[in-house]
Design an enzyme around this catalytic site. Structure first.
Site, PDB file in Angstrom:
ATOM      1  N   ARG A 101     -13.581 -10.368 -11.684  1.00 41.61           N
ATOM      2  CA  ARG A 101     -12.881 -11.035 -10.954  1.00 41.61           C
ATOM      3  C   ARG A 101     -12.440 -11.643 -12.228  1.00 41.61           C
ATOM      4  O   ARG A 101     -12.874 -11.396 -13.244  1.00 41.61           O
ATOM      5  CB  ARG A 101     -13.349 -11.770 -10.085  1.00 41.61           C
ATOM      6  CG  ARG A 101     -14.220 -12.999 -11.102  1.00 41.61           C
ATOM      7  CD  ARG A 101     -15.475 -13.914  -9.819  1.00 41.61           C
ATOM      8  NE  ARG A 101     -16.251 -14.348 -10.439  1.00 41.61           N
ATOM      9  CZ  ARG A 101     -17.076 -15.772 -10.300  1.00 41.61           C
ATOM     10  NH1 ARG A 101     -16.283 -15.779  -9.222  1.00 41.61           N
ATOM     11  NH2 ARG A 101     -18.047 -16.422 -11.050  1.00 41.61           N
ATOM     12  N   GLU A 126     -11.295 -22.064  -9.991  1.00 43.11           N
ATOM     13  CA  GLU A 126     -12.201 -21.735 -12.048  1.00 43.11           C
ATOM     14  C   GLU A 126     -10.908 -20.465 -12.955  1.00 43.11           C
ATOM     15  O   GLU A 126     -11.175 -19.306 -13.269  1.00 43.11           O
ATOM     16  CB  GLU A 126     -13.860 -21.362 -11.587  1.00 43.11           C
ATOM     17  CG  GLU A 126     -14.694 -22.135 -11.463  1.00 43.11           C
ATOM     18  CD  GLU A 126     -15.081 -21.695 -11.576  1.00 43.11           C
ATOM     19  OE1 GLU A 126     -15.575 -20.600 -12.280  1.00 43.11           O
ATOM     20  OE2 GLU A 126     -16.486 -22.860 -11.795  1.00 43.11           O
ATOM     21  N   GLU A 167     -17.777 -27.419  -6.519  1.00 42.95           N
ATOM     22  CA  GLU A 167     -18.854 -26.606  -6.656  1.00 42.95           C
ATOM     23  C   GLU A 167     -20.432 -27.236  -6.548  1.00 42.95           C
ATOM     24  O   GLU A 167     -20.339 -27.952  -8.293  1.00 42.95           O
ATOM     25  CB  GLU A 167     -19.117 -24.950  -7.044  1.00 42.95           C
ATOM     26  CG  GLU A 167     -18.192 -24.278  -6.452  1.00 42.95           C
ATOM     27  CD  GLU A 167     -17.950 -23.437  -7.631  1.00 42.95           C
ATOM     28  OE1 GLU A 167     -18.829 -22.681  -7.878  1.00 42.95           O
ATOM     29  OE2 GLU A 167     -16.913 -23.094  -7.214  1.00 42.95           O
ATOM     30  N   GLU A 207     -24.472 -12.348  -7.876  1.00 43.58           N
ATOM     31  CA  GLU A 207     -25.422 -13.702  -7.635  1.00 43.58           C
ATOM     32  C   GLU A 207     -26.110 -13.831  -6.543  1.00 43.58           C
ATOM     33  O   GLU A 207     -25.817 -14.859  -6.167  1.00 43.58           O
ATOM     34  CB  GLU A 207     -23.294 -14.459  -7.366  1.00 43.58           C
ATOM     35  CG  GLU A 207     -23.172 -15.355  -9.008  1.00 43.58           C
ATOM     36  CD  GLU A 207     -21.715 -15.606  -9.074  1.00 43.58           C
ATOM     37  OE1 GLU A 207     -21.627 -15.985  -7.719  1.00 43.58           O
ATOM     38  OE2 GLU A 207     -21.544 -16.099 -10.153  1.00 43.58           O
ATOM     39  N   LYS A 208     -26.977 -12.964  -6.107  1.00 43.41           N
ATOM     40  CA  LYS A 208     -27.469 -12.516  -4.741  1.00 43.41           C
ATOM     41  C   LYS A 208     -28.718 -13.140  -5.412  1.00 43.41           C
ATOM     42  O   LYS A 208     -29.338 -14.390  -4.160  1.00 43.41           O
ATOM     43  CB  LYS A 208     -28.060 -11.537  -5.214  1.00 43.41           C
ATOM     44  CG  LYS A 208     -29.142 -10.706  -5.742  1.00 43.41           C
ATOM     45  CD  LYS A 208     -29.227  -9.211  -5.170  1.00 43.41           C
ATOM     46  CE  LYS A 208     -30.140  -8.483  -6.251  1.00 43.41           C
ATOM     47  NZ  LYS A 208     -29.247  -7.973  -7.599  1.00 43.41           N
TER      48      LYS A 208
END
Ligand code: GLA
Ligand code: ZN
Length: 668
Positions: free
Chosen positions: A103, A142, A302, A350-351
Site C-alpha cells: 500500500r 497515514e 488509531e 497484520e494478522k
C-alpha cells in the site's frame, strides 16, 4: 466522545456483521471508521461502482446508533488501476519504479492518481454525503507517499518557478556556486535523490544533502504535494457534503511537514502506537502538538489493544495499559478513543496485530473485560470534557523544516537528533506538570506565552527573529540552545557570528562549535558548585551583555560560559550552549518557571498530571503510568469523575489508574 475503531466488514463474510454489532454493543462502541482499504470492493473495475454492500453496512450501523467515520480508500489502489497505469506507482530515492502491491506506493503527483482518487471520493460523497450515520470524512490513511519520478520532477520545477521566479534566485538560495553547480535553466533541476545530490551517511543512518536548500525545498514540495492530494479529494467531497474532513497522521514522521498538511484538513487526528519501551512523555508531546495545530481538541484515530506486529517483539499490553494510553490522550485534548482495528485479521501482514475482537472472537477475556470497562467509563463521562482545552502558558517550537535542515546538513555532530533534543525539553515540562503548547514560527506569537522554548531552532527567518526580540523586549522569556539561529530559511549561514538570528537578544556570540564524539564529555558547573554532565555539542561562547549561569568544567575551555541569561528590555533570554543531562534541563526550567509563577508539581516518577478546562471548570487528570501502585498526597478534596469517589489526603493510586479530579470541594 467516540469509542470504537476501524471496521472492515468487507474483509469478512456478510453475516459477521450481526456478531460484530452484538459485540460492539457489549463494548459500548459508538463509532466505526469504515472503508479505509475497500477500493477494489467499491470499484471492482474501472468506473464500475458497487455500493450495495456499503449501503447495508452504513444503514445497519445507523440503526444501532453507531456513528461512522467514512474513509476514502485511496491509500491502497486496486490492481486493475496499478496494472493499467504503471506510472501511478512511485519511484524511490534509488531511482527504482516500484511495482504495486502492498500500500501507499503511490506517486502523489500522478495525474492519473489524482483523477481516480478524486472520482472515488466524489462517488462516495455523492452517495453518503447525507447518510445520517456519517459524521466525518477520513481522507486516505497515514500518507507515506514519496516520489522521485519524472512527473514529480516536472512538478517540482513548476513549484520552484512559482517560488523563485528566475533561476538566479534558485542559485542564490541553494548556494549552487559551491562545487560549481550553477543552474542556467529550470529544466536542469532534478529531485535530490541518491542518483543526484543526496548522500547516505550509513553510520548516522541519515541522508545528507549536497545542497540543503534544494533538499529542504524538495521536502517542502512533497509536503505540499500531499496537501494537494487531500485537497484534490476534498474538492470532490465538497460538491456533495459539508462534513468535516480529517487525515490520520502516522505517529510523528520526519518526512512531512504536519503544519503544512494540517491546512488541508478540518479536524486533526493521529495514530498512537507506543511500544513497550516508549516513555509516556513521548505520546504526550505528540498529543500536545496535535491539539496545538488548530488550537482545538483532536481525534485519537488509531490505538492498539494488544500486540503490535510491526516491531520485532510484540509484548501484550499490561493490565490497565490500554486504558492508561487512552486516558492520557484524553487528558491532552483527544475527543475520541478509537482503535486499529475492530476485528483482528485472519491473514495478511497484520494478522497478529492486536484488535478489539481477537481471533478467539470472545470478550470474556482479560482484554475484553478491560475494553468493556473502558467503554462504560467513556459512556459515563459523556461529553463532560469534550471540547475542553488546557491553558498553556509555555510553548515549545517544533518545526519540520528545522528537522530536515539540521539532519540534512553535514553538521558538527551528525548523530544529533532534532526530535530527541525537543523531547529533552518537553520531558522537563511534562515531569513538572506544566502544560505546553507546541508551536511553529507562524503560530508562536498567536498567544501571549510567558515562556517560549526553542531548542535547536537552527534555521530562523529574519521576521521571526525580530518577533522574538519584540517578545522578549515586552517582558517575555525566551530560551534557546546550541545550533539555533545559525541559518536563514534557505539554510545559508547568517554571517557575523553565531547565532546570527538571536545574537542581540541573547547578548553573546559563539566563536566555535565543538562537535563531540560520544566519549568526549564535558560538564556544567553552577555557582553553588553543583555539576551536570553534558556533551554532543559544546559552544565556545563570547559574552556581550549576557551573564553566565553555568561554566564548562573541563577541557581547554574550562571556566568559560556554557549557560547564560540576558536581560533584554523587560524580558530574559536564556542560552544553553550544550546538550545537558536531563537533571540540568529540569533544574533550569524549574527555576525559570518558578520566577514566572507557573505552578509546578512534584510527583512520583511516571505519574503525570494534565489539565483540561471548560466553562470555567478545571478537570485535572492524574495518571499513574506505573505497573505498581503509588501514594499521592492531595492537598484538597476532589471528586474523581471516573470512579465517582471523593478523594482527599494520602491516596493510593492503583497500577495504571487515571483519575479526573473535578471541582475542588472544601476539605473537612
Ligand atoms: C497504521 C495504519 C493501519 C495499520 C496500523 C497497524 O496506523 O494506519 O492501517 O496498519 O498502522 O499498526
Ligand atoms: Zn512521482
Amino acid at each position: 466522545m467516540w469509542y470504537g475503531g476501524d471496521y472492515n466488514p468487507e474483509q469478512w463474510n456478510p453475516e459477521t456483521i450481526d456478531e460484530d454489532i452484538r459485540l460492539m454493543k457489549q463494548m459500548h462502541v459508538n463509532c466505526a471508521t469504515v472503508g479505509v482499504f475497500a477500493w477494489p470492493k467499491l470499484e471492482p473495475e474501472d468506473g464500475v461502482f458497487q455500493f450495495e454492500w456499503m449501503d447495508q453496512v452504513l444503514d445497519r450501523l445507523y440503526q444501532e446508533h453507531i456513528d461512522v467515520i467514512l474513509a476514502t480508500p485511496t491509500t491502497a489502489m486496486p490492481y486493475w488501476l496499478e496494472h493499467k497505469y504503471p506510472d501511478i506507482m512511485h519511484v524511490d530515492i534509488e531511482g527504482r519504479r516500484v511495482q504495486g502491491g502492498s500500500r501507499e506506493k503511490i506517486c502523489p503527483n500522478s495525474r492519473v492518481y489524482r483523477k481516480y482518487s478524486a472520482r472515488i471520493a466524489g462517488e462516495l460523497a455523492k452517495r453518503y454525503g447525507h447518510h445520517p450515520a456519517v459524521k466525518l470524512w477520513h481522507i486516505n490513511n497515514e500518507y507515506h507517499f514519496y516520489c522521485y519520478c519524472p512527473a514529480c520532477a516536472e512538478e517540482f520545477r513548476n513549484w520552484l518557478q512559482k517560488k523563485y521566479k528566475d533561476i538566479d534566485a534558485v542559485n542564490t538560495a541553494w548556494n549552487t556556486a559551491f562545487w560549481g553547480h550553477t543552474y542556467t535553466s529550470f529544466s536542469q533541476i532534478l529531485p535530490p535523490s541518491y542518483l543526484t545530490d543526496i548522500k547516505r551517511n550509513q553510520l548516522a543512518g541519515r541522508d545528507v544533502a549536497c545542497f540543503q536548500g534544494q533538499y529542504i525545498d524538495y521536502m517542502r514540495f512533497m509536503s505540499s504535494s500531499v496537501r494537494s492530494c487531500i485537497e484534490n479529494e476534498k474538492r470532490e467531497i465538497r460538491k456533495y457534503s459539508s462534513l468535516p474532513v480529517t487525515n490520520n497522521f502516522s505517529d510523528l514522521v520526519k518526512t512531512y511537514d504536519y503544519w503544512e498538511i494540517s491546512k488541508a484538513i478540518d479536524v486533526i487526528s493521529w495514530d498512537n502506537y507506543p511500544t513497550f519501551h516508549t516513555p509516556m512523555y513521548k505520546p504526550a508531546f505528540i498529543h500536545d502538538l496535535m491539539r496545538s495545530m488548530k488550537s482545538q481538541p483532536f481525534l485519537m484515530m488509531e490505538q492498539n489493544p494488544g500486540n503490535i506486529s510491526w516491531e520485532d517483539y510484540g509484548p501484550v499490553k499490561r493490565p490497565g495499559e490500554v486504558a492508561d494510553i487512552c486516558w492520557q490522550s484524553t487528558a491532552h485534548g483527544a475527543d475520541s478513543n478509537l482503535f486499529f482495528q475492530w476485528r483482528q485479521s485472519r491473514g495478511g501482514v497484520e494478522k497478529f496485530h492486536g484488535a478489539m475482537i481477537p481471533h478467539s472472537g470472545r470478550l470474556d477475556t482479560r482484554m475484553g473485560n478491560e475494553l468493556i470497562q473502558l467503554g462504560e467509563q467513556f459512556e459515563r463521562l459523556g461529553s463532560t470534557v469534550e471540547g475542553a482545552m488546557p491553558d498553556a502558558r509555555a510553548a515549545i517550537l517544533f518545526d519540520w523544516e528545522n528537522w530536515w535542515a539540521l539532519e540534512g546538513s553535514a553538521i558538527h555532530n551528525c548523530h544529533l537528533k532534532y526530535y530527541d533534543q525537543i523531547l529533552k525539553y518537553y520531558r522537563a515540562f511534562y515531569e513538572m506538570g506544566i502544560p505546553v503548547d507546541v508551536v511553529c514560527e507562524s503560530t508562536c506569537m498567536d498567544k501571549q506565552y510567558d515562556l517560549i522554548a526553542a531548542p535547536c531552532f537552527y534555521m530562523c527567518s529574519h521576521e521571526f527573529s525580530e518577533k522574538v526580540k519584540d517578545y522578549v523586549n515586552a517582558g517575555g522569556t525566551f530560551l534557546t540552545t546550541f545550533l539555533s539561529g545559525i541559518t536563514d530559511r534557505t539554510d545559508n549561514v547568517i554571517l557575523g557570528g553565531y547565532p546570527g538570528a538571536f545574537r542581540d537578544v541573547l547578548g553573546l556570540w559563539v566563536e566555535e562549535i565543538d562537535g563531540m564524539y560520544p566519549d568526549m564529555r564535558n560538564s556544567i558547573v553552577l555557582k553553588d558548585g553543583s555539576q551536570y554532565d553534558c556533551g554532543e555539542v559544546c559552544d565556545l561562547i563570547r559574552l556581550e551583555t549576557a551573564k553566565a549561569i553555568g561554566l564548562y568544567g573541563k577541557d581547554f575551555y574550562r571556566n568559560t560560559p556554557c549557560v547564560t541569561v540576558n536581560t533584554y528590555g523587560d524580558g530574559h533570554a536564556y542560552y544553553i550552549g550544550t546538550s545537558p543531562e536531563h537533571g540540568f534541563i529540569k533544574k533550569l526550567l524549574s527555576d525559570i518557571c518558578r520566577d514566572l509563577q507557573l505552578t509546578q508539581y512534584d510527583l512520583p516518577e511516571n505519574v503525570e498530571i494534565a489539565f483540561r478546562i471548560k466553562n470555567g471548570k478545571n478537570y485535572t487528570f492524574l495518571m499513574n503510568h506505573n505497573n505498581e501502585s503509588v501514594n499521592i498526597n492531595l492537598d484538597h478534596s476532589y471528586h474523581d469523575i471516573i470512579s465517582g469517589a471523593r478523594m482527599y489526603g494520602l491516596i493510593s493510586m492503583q497500577p495504571r489508574q487515571c483519575m479526573i479530579l473535578e471541582n475542588l470541594i472544601p476539605a473537612d
